[in-house]
Design an enzyme around this catalytic site. Structure first.
Site, short mmCIF file in Angstrom:
data_model
loop_
_atom_site.label_atom_id
_atom_site.label_comp_id
_atom_site.label_asym_id
_atom_site.label_seq_id
_atom_site.Cartn_x
_atom_site.Cartn_y
_atom_site.Cartn_z
N HIS A 74 -129.08 13.74 66.07
CA HIS A 74 -127.81 13.65 66.80
C HIS A 74 -127.54 12.22 67.25
CE1 HIS A 74 -127.54 18.22 67.95
NE2 HIS A 74 -127.18 17.97 66.70
N ASN A 97 -134.40 22.99 66.90
CA ASN A 97 -133.82 21.65 66.95
C ASN A 97 -134.79 20.58 66.47
OD1 ASN A 97 -131.17 22.22 68.14
ND2 ASN A 97 -132.32 22.86 69.94
N ARG A 116 -109.72 35.34 76.38
CA ARG A 116 -111.02 35.51 77.05
C ARG A 116 -112.06 36.22 76.18
NH1 ARG A 116 -107.81 36.48 82.03
NH2 ARG A 116 -107.86 34.52 83.19
N HIS A 159 -124.49 16.04 58.88
CA HIS A 159 -125.43 16.59 59.88
C HIS A 159 -126.80 16.88 59.27
CE1 HIS A 159 -127.03 18.86 63.22
NE2 HIS A 159 -127.20 19.91 62.44
N HIS A 202 -133.50 17.12 65.60
CA HIS A 202 -132.13 16.99 66.09
C HIS A 202 -131.97 15.93 67.19
CE1 HIS A 202 -131.61 20.57 63.75
NE2 HIS A 202 -130.36 20.73 64.10
N LYS A 212 -124.43 30.02 68.38
CA LYS A 212 -124.10 28.76 69.02
C LYS A 212 -122.75 28.29 68.48
CE LYS A 212 -128.46 26.64 70.45
NZ LYS A 212 -129.32 25.45 70.30
N LYS A 249 -134.78 32.30 61.53
CA LYS A 249 -133.88 32.04 62.65
C LYS A 249 -133.57 33.32 63.42
CE LYS A 249 -129.94 29.50 64.25
NZ LYS A 249 -128.91 28.48 63.96
N GLU A 299 -131.62 30.18 74.61
CA GLU A 299 -132.49 29.02 74.77
C GLU A 299 -132.94 28.86 76.22
OE1 GLU A 299 -131.91 24.46 73.48
OE2 GLU A 299 -131.42 25.88 71.89
N GLU A 323 -132.16 21.77 56.37
CA GLU A 323 -132.34 22.85 57.33
C GLU A 323 -133.23 23.96 56.78
OE1 GLU A 323 -131.40 22.97 60.42
OE2 GLU A 323 -129.67 21.65 60.70
#
Length: 374
Positions: A255, A248, A123, A269, A251, A145, A229, A239, A187
């Site tokens: 994606h 994004n 956990r 990516h 993206h 993320k 960032k 977000e 990026e």
């Protein structure tokens, strides 16, 4: 060269990004004061392990910290459900307690996977990021993320879970293939296109030097990207507003391209993001939001450094057949979509990105048809 420090300021979860040479060899001493116990488990992949695994483990052992390693296959396949389950069982085989710290040694896949494992194991246990690609150093290792992919799309299962420390060792970039460097550079350039036109100007003037291995310019590019960032993440960690969504840029298109190519080696990516940013600026210009000259600048620079900016160049000699309707369907599964509406990050100009859910699908279809034919 002294390591640069970029702080990520979050209530109760602040941490530092250290940027500089030879940080892998100092990981033990740099992280010792942050560990809940003198035990870490390093998660890496089959490509990175023989390059840096022993050095990282040795750095912990020199600091009196017990370190073991779990190795996963390289590539996006390790972010699938079954692979995640195998990783969790491999971690549990080592009988960890809640004071163990996981250490992600690798690129974005390893970082995303390890972060989600840390959020889930017992956990929640601490983790540290040691990113070994340019893309991971400037983007995926920062901000918390984490996640895995499903057949419905990329990173649809995951958690916001912040690391305790990020160590961006600039020396490791010297072993990267140019294609991987280019994927990361997309990026880097993104941060200029979002809200820093002066940094975009710097990228146009210095991108080739960054890719060629100029240590000072690489460090500057990483530092500026992380500063950008960190500022956005501090203001919108989860977000909950559209601010973090600006990260994004490219993206939604990217994606969809990745999903169509099966998240495989055909399209990295960062390559997808680069192509997606070109398409985002083309769409912005097409509907009159930004000057056509800005869209031309984006396409020209990203293409000049070697990123794929035309769909027909993706896949090399395979000449993949693209379908606009299929790409739009992939976009419907994007996690940014709301109430059935596609979400795009578009621009009013270089350094003026914004979020919109009001793109006419007929216009989008026309843009994609044009891109496929070009």
């Amino acid at each position: 060269m002294t390591a640069r420090t970029v702080p990520v300021s979050l209530a109760g979860r602040s941490y530092d990004i250290l940027i500089g040479p030879a940080l892998i060899d100092r990981a033990g001493e740099l992280s010792a004061g942050l560990l809940a116990s003198r035990r870490v488990i390093v998660v890496t992949d089959q490509t990175v392990a023989p390059l840096y695994g022993a050095r990282l483990v040795g750095s912990f052992e020199r600091a009196g910290i017990a370190a073991t390693t779990v190795t996963v296959p390289a590539g996006e396949s390790s972010k699938e459900f079954a692979a995640f389950g195998r990783l969790m069982n491999a971690l549990l085989d080592q009988r960890p307690d809640r004071k163990v710290t996981l250490v992600a040694l690798g690129g974005g896949v390893v970082g995303d996977l390890t972060g989600f494992a840390a959020a889930s194991l017992l956990r929640g246990v601490d983790f540290i990021q040691v990113p070994t690609t340019l893309l991971a150093q400037v983007d995926s290792s920062v901000g918390g993320k984490t996640g895995i992919n499903t057949r419905h799309g990329k990173n649809l299962i995951g958690a916001f879970y912040q690391p305790r420390l990020v160590l961006a060792d600039t020396d490791v970039l010297d072993t990267l293939p140019r294609r991987e460097l280019l994927a990361g550079y997309a990026e880097v350039a993104k941060y200029g296109l979002i809200d820093d036109p002066a940094f975009w100007d710097w990228c146009e003037a210095n991108g080739d030097a960054v890719l060629a291995g100029d240590a000072a310019k690489r460090t500057y590019a990483i530092e500026q990207s992380c500063l950008s960032k960190a500022r956005i993440v501090a203001a919108d960690e989860r977000e909950t507003t559209d601010l973090r969504a600006l990260l994004n840029l490219g993206h939604t298109f990217g994606h969809a391209l990745e999903a169509e190519t099966g998240f495989g080696p055909e399209l990295l990516h960062g390559e997808a993001v680069g192509a997606g940013m070109v398409m985002a600026f083309d769409l912005s210009a097409k509907i009159g939001l930004c000057p056509a000259a800005d869209a031309v600048r984006v396409r020209r620079h990203l293409g000049a450094v070697g990123l794929p900016v035309r769909l027909r160049t993706i896949g090399g000699d395979n000449h993949r057949s693209w379908d606009a309707a299929r790409l739009i369907e992939h976009m419907r599964g994007d996690k940014k979509a709301e109430a059935g509406k596609l979400t795009f990050i578009l621009a009013r100009g270089i350094g003026q990105a914004f979020v919109t859910r009001e793109v006419d699908e007929a216009v989008l279809r026309g843009l994609l048809d044009t891109a496929i034919a070009a």
